[in-house]
Design an enzyme around this catalytic site. Structure first.
Site, mmCIF file in Angstrom:
data_model
loop_
_atom_site.group_PDB
_atom_site.id
_atom_site.type_symbol
_atom_site.label_atom_id
_atom_site.label_comp_id
_atom_site.label_asym_id
_atom_site.label_seq_id
_atom_site.Cartn_x
_atom_site.Cartn_y
_atom_site.Cartn_z
ATOM 1 C CB SER A 1 31.058 43.985 44.997
ATOM 2 O OG SER A 1 30.765 44.600 46.236
ATOM 3 C CE1 TYR B 1 28.875 48.373 42.846
ATOM 4 C CE2 TYR B 1 28.737 47.203 44.942
ATOM 5 C CZ TYR B 1 29.492 47.688 43.887
ATOM 6 O OH TYR B 1 30.849 47.494 43.865
#
Length: 260
Positions: free
Chosen positions: A144, A157
């Protein structure tokens, strides 16, 4: 173009029932690979398999949680028995919990780390055993932009994805001698069902993303297909331990250039 041909290859893609996982699986399938997809939701798995098969892909589904090492080992063995091998592993399954760090329960933090980081480790360890024996394999971890940047509300996350970036580099280092390439894809902001509520004119976050992205738009899920095919194919045989960010240029700039 034979460099990108995946005919005769078997690709195991976790969480490939919707969104970006589905788009990457569709790309890999379109290049000729046989698909083995996973989910924890029977209805979503059935719907995805129907979609893949309607495209003419050979696809099978497997229900299990990638964080359950015992069950994952059984399912990987079943997949290898049924398909003969696993040439490509895409660690796509993941979750996000948008909670301020000061308010986040520790159990929620642990759950995100377990799914987004421990799960890919478990799957990579299991699948790599066969790849090492065959002296060939491709592992793709879905990282990500939060592997590089901080942002409020996503501490767990971001921690998991940052860890996944470094896991990618370490596994690449350990397994390169076995002709296994371990790389990552870092998606930017994409137009999916999850982002649909905020992709409306007038929404401040929608305007922020468009203005922050040099390309001037959200990514379309199919924008990931080419990178997934490349990292699955012989075209990437000397690419190892890299994270390719498919983000429309966000990480390349401090802001979208003006029109002047």
């Amino acid at each position: 173009m034979n460099l990108f041909d995946l005919s005769g290859k078997v690709a195991l893609i976790t969480g490939a029932t919707h969104g970006l996982g589905l788009a990457m699986a569709e790309g890999i399938g379109s290049a000729g690979a046989e698909l083995a997809i996973t989910s924890t939701t029977p209805s979503k798995l059935d719907e995805a398999l129907e979609y893949y098969r309607s495209k003419g892909f050979k696809a099978e589904g497997y229900l299990f949680d990638v964080t359950n090492q015992t069950e994952a080992a059984k399912q990987v063995a079943l997949i290898e028995e049924k398909h003969g091998k696993i040439d490509i592993l895409v660690n796509n399954a993941g979750i996000i919990k948008r909670v301020l760090a000061i308010d986040m329960p520790v159990e929620d933090f642990r759950q995100v780390i377990d799914v987004d980081l421990v799960g890919p480790f478990i799957m990579s360890q299991l699948v790599a055993k066969g790849m090492i024996t065959r002296k060939s394999g491709k592992i793709i971890n879905i990282c990500s932009m939060m592997s590089e940047l901080g942002r409020d509300n996503v501490s767990a996350y971001a921690a998991a994805k940052g860890g996944l970036k470094m896991l990618t580099r370490n596994l690449a280092t350990e397994w390169a001698k076995h002709n296994i390439q371990v790389n990552g894809i870092g998606p930017g902001y994409f137009a999916t069902s999850q982002t649909k509520p905020i992709r409306v004119d007038g929404n401040p976050f929608n305007e922020f993303i468009i203005n922050r992205t040099p390309t001037g738009r959200w990514g379309n899920p199919e924008d990931l297909a080419g990178t997934a095919i490349f990292l699955s194919s012989e075209a990437s045989n000397f690419v190892n331990g890299q994270i390719i960010y498919v983000d429309g240029g966000i990480l390349a700039t401090i802001g979208k250039p003006s029109n002047e």
